[in-house]
Write a protein that holds these residues in place. Sequence first.
Motif, PDB file in Angstrom:
ATOM      1  N   GLY A  55      31.677  20.105 -49.221  1.00  0.00           N
ATOM      2  CA  GLY A  55      30.868  21.059 -49.965  1.00  0.00           C
ATOM      3  C   GLY A  55      30.079  20.395 -51.081  1.00  0.00           C
ATOM      4  N   LEU A  56      28.967  21.036 -51.408  1.00  0.00           N
ATOM      5  CA  LEU A  56      28.036  20.438 -52.370  1.00  0.00           C
ATOM      6  C   LEU A  56      28.641  20.360 -53.766  1.00  0.00           C
ATOM      7  N   ARG A  57      29.420  21.404 -54.124  1.00  0.00           N
ATOM      8  CA  ARG A  57      29.911  21.436 -55.501  1.00  0.00           C
ATOM      9  C   ARG A  57      30.847  20.262 -55.761  1.00  0.00           C
ATOM     10  N   ARG A  58      31.742  20.013 -54.782  1.00  0.00           N
ATOM     11  CA  ARG A  58      32.686  18.913 -54.972  1.00  0.00           C
ATOM     12  C   ARG A  58      31.970  17.574 -54.937  1.00  0.00           C
ATOM     13  N   ALA A  59      30.996  17.457 -54.028  1.00  0.00           N
ATOM     14  CA  ALA A  59      30.250  16.200 -53.955  1.00  0.00           C
ATOM     15  C   ALA A  59      29.516  15.948 -55.263  1.00  0.00           C
ATOM     16  N   ARG A  60      29.013  17.034 -55.861  1.00  0.00           N
ATOM     17  CA  ARG A  60      28.297  16.868 -57.127  1.00  0.00           C
ATOM     18  C   ARG A  60      29.231  16.451 -58.240  1.00  0.00           C
ATOM     19  N   ARG A  61      30.514  16.835 -58.107  1.00  0.00           N
ATOM     20  CA  ARG A  61      31.450  16.412 -59.134  1.00  0.00           C
ATOM     21  C   ARG A  61      31.762  14.924 -58.981  1.00  0.00           C
ATOM     22  N   VAL A  62      31.835  14.441 -57.747  1.00  0.00           N
ATOM     23  CA  VAL A  62      32.135  13.026 -57.541  1.00  0.00           C
ATOM     24  C   VAL A  62      30.912  12.169 -57.887  1.00  0.00           C
ATOM     25  N   PHE A  63      29.764  12.555 -57.326  1.00  0.00           N
ATOM     26  CA  PHE A  63      28.529  11.807 -57.586  1.00  0.00           C
ATOM     27  C   PHE A  63      27.643  12.708 -58.441  1.00  0.00           C
ATOM     28  N   SER A  64      27.924  12.746 -59.736  1.00  0.00           N
ATOM     29  CA  SER A  64      27.235  13.741 -60.551  1.00  0.00           C
ATOM     30  C   SER A  64      25.743  13.416 -60.632  1.00  0.00           C
ATOM     31  N   PRO A  65      24.885  14.444 -60.548  1.00  0.00           N
ATOM     32  CA  PRO A  65      23.440  14.214 -60.543  1.00  0.00           C
ATOM     33  C   PRO A  65      22.959  13.431 -61.756  1.00  0.00           C
ATOM     34  N   ARG A  66      23.577  13.685 -62.934  1.00  0.00           N
ATOM     35  CA  ARG A  66      23.153  12.943 -64.126  1.00  0.00           C
ATOM     36  C   ARG A  66      23.393  11.448 -63.924  1.00  0.00           C
ATOM     37  N   THR A  67      24.599  11.120 -63.430  1.00  0.00           N
ATOM     38  CA  THR A  67      24.927   9.714 -63.204  1.00  0.00           C
ATOM     39  C   THR A  67      23.971   9.100 -62.196  1.00  0.00           C
ATOM     40  N   MET A  68      23.660   9.867 -61.141  1.00  0.00           N
ATOM     41  CA  MET A  68      22.755   9.338 -60.117  1.00  0.00           C
ATOM     42  C   MET A  68      21.389   9.038 -60.710  1.00  0.00           C
ATOM     43  N   GLU A  69      20.925   9.940 -61.608  1.00  0.00           N
ATOM     44  CA  GLU A  69      19.634   9.683 -62.263  1.00  0.00           C
ATOM     45  C   GLU A  69      19.697   8.386 -63.058  1.00  0.00           C
ATOM     46  N   ALA A  70      20.824   8.164 -63.719  1.00  0.00           N
ATOM     47  CA  ALA A  70      20.966   6.920 -64.474  1.00  0.00           C
ATOM     48  C   ALA A  70      20.943   5.715 -63.535  1.00  0.00           C
ATOM     49  N   TRP A  71      21.598   5.839 -62.366  1.00  0.00           N
ATOM     50  CA  TRP A  71      21.636   4.715 -61.418  1.00  0.00           C
ATOM     51  C   TRP A  71      20.244   4.412 -60.875  1.00  0.00           C
ATOM     52  N   ILE A  72      19.440   5.483 -60.645  1.00  0.00           N
ATOM     53  CA  ILE A  72      18.070   5.260 -60.162  1.00  0.00           C
ATOM     54  C   ILE A  72      17.349   4.309 -61.095  1.00  0.00           C
ATOM     55  N   CYS A  73      17.448   4.616 -62.403  1.00  0.00           N
ATOM     56  CA  CYS A  73      16.772   3.766 -63.382  1.00  0.00           C
ATOM     57  C   CYS A  73      17.429   2.396 -63.440  1.00  0.00           C
TER      58      CYS A  73
END
Lengths: 148, 207, 124
Positions: A55-73
């Motif tokens: 499910g999306l909610r749990r996946a978002r908790r593991v790979f949080s969108p904020r963290t992913m944005e930081a990784w992009i940069c």
Amino acid sequence: MKHNEILRVSGKSLIPFIMMFGLYVQFHGDYGPGGGFQAGVIFAAGVVLYTLIFGLRRARRVFSPRTMEAWICAGVLLYGSVGLLSMLKGGAFLDYNVLAHDPVHGQHWGILWVELGVGITVTAVMITLFFLFAGRGLRGPSRLDHED
Amino acid sequence: MIDILLFAFLMLTALGILRLRDLFAAAMLSSLFSLLAASLFMVMDAVDVAFTEAAVGAGISTILMLATLAITKRQEKARKRQLRPGPALLVLACGAMLIYGTLDMPHFGTADAPVHTYLAPRYLEVSPIEVGPPNIVTSVLASYRGYDTFGETTVVFAAAVGVLLLLGGRRRFRDAGWDITMGVDLREVQEIVARRQEGLKLPEGDP
Amino acid sequence: METIVSNFLGLYNYWAVVVLMMMGLYVLTAERNLVKKVIGLNIFQMSVIMFYISMAKIKDGTAPIIVDGARDTVYSNPLPHVLMLTAIVVGIGTTALALALVVRIHEEFGTIEEDEIQEQEGRG
């Protein structure tokens, strides 16, 4: 995939292998086909599978969108800083020869870090894109969110 | 030989995409198209490109397309299927010009074609000594054309920023559009209310 | 006649690429559904990539991964491979952006058909 036990169980056991394969492609790119771009996409595919199962909610908790944005940069910055480091050491931008005592060794380090930067950015970008599209589709309780 | 077969399959797939009205099926066919293209790249020795295409085109791109279809519509609007003269003429003219252009090209697989004479031999000869990795594609990508790849990474970064700006914010709804808080289409509600007022019985299964 | 045959044998894959490219262009221009248009764009882009990869191929060549001790090996040209590899990744970027625009258009207009959107624009 809530009601499909076989798909869930077999899919779950595939995830670590997909991620290991992603890492293999990342670091074996010098010797065989592969590299940062491919590894990033494969790693993100593992996360997509995780999302489909848990499910999306749990996946978002593991790979949080904020963290992913930081990784992009972080990936782009890692790439750029390899270039800046080579400038600091007296070479041109992205001239890896100066990174170590031996030019070939320097090239090796340069390629490793640069590919890692590409891999990080591509992974984070693909995960972010998938989360954005999947999250946009949510209207009320979604099928992707059955677990909690 | 096998590439002719693959090209034939690619064309059939493209025809299928052209004719299908079911967008879900079209998205799956476009995934198949990518996989066939990846096999073709494999046949033409481009292993890295084949790898990327199989992962990106057949994987992520399809996932994104299916997610879009889940949000929007699965079916194309039914309309009479006819050849549109304007685009058809454009396509024919462009195609004829391109075919005419290929007549001057060196034949497929010639070793002394202009593409192969300038940079590639140098890469192939010097790269193992100068840069190291046995995979020339990696060494050209990350070292010789490092600037290029830096730009490419930035493009991926920019694409993510663009999609974040488009889809990352809260969903607005214009006049009677989609409502995020209630999770219903307001137009449907209005329609139901209108029908109630007219004293019509609601059909079963309606929200 | 002979030139036609030899041209066909030497150029058939460029011609196949042109046919695929034109199919993509037709989908892109003639279809009124926006998702179909994106798929057409993908086909067009893939055929451009096929064109480059075709040029890189050398007869009896092999993938450009150097094998130690192998003599007289012919390697295909690695440069177009590099260019197209990055083009594919940029392609997924443009596809994602296009699909995001489609989603936003659907949220604004409630449809992803070009003619219906133009109708609404004309009314409003």
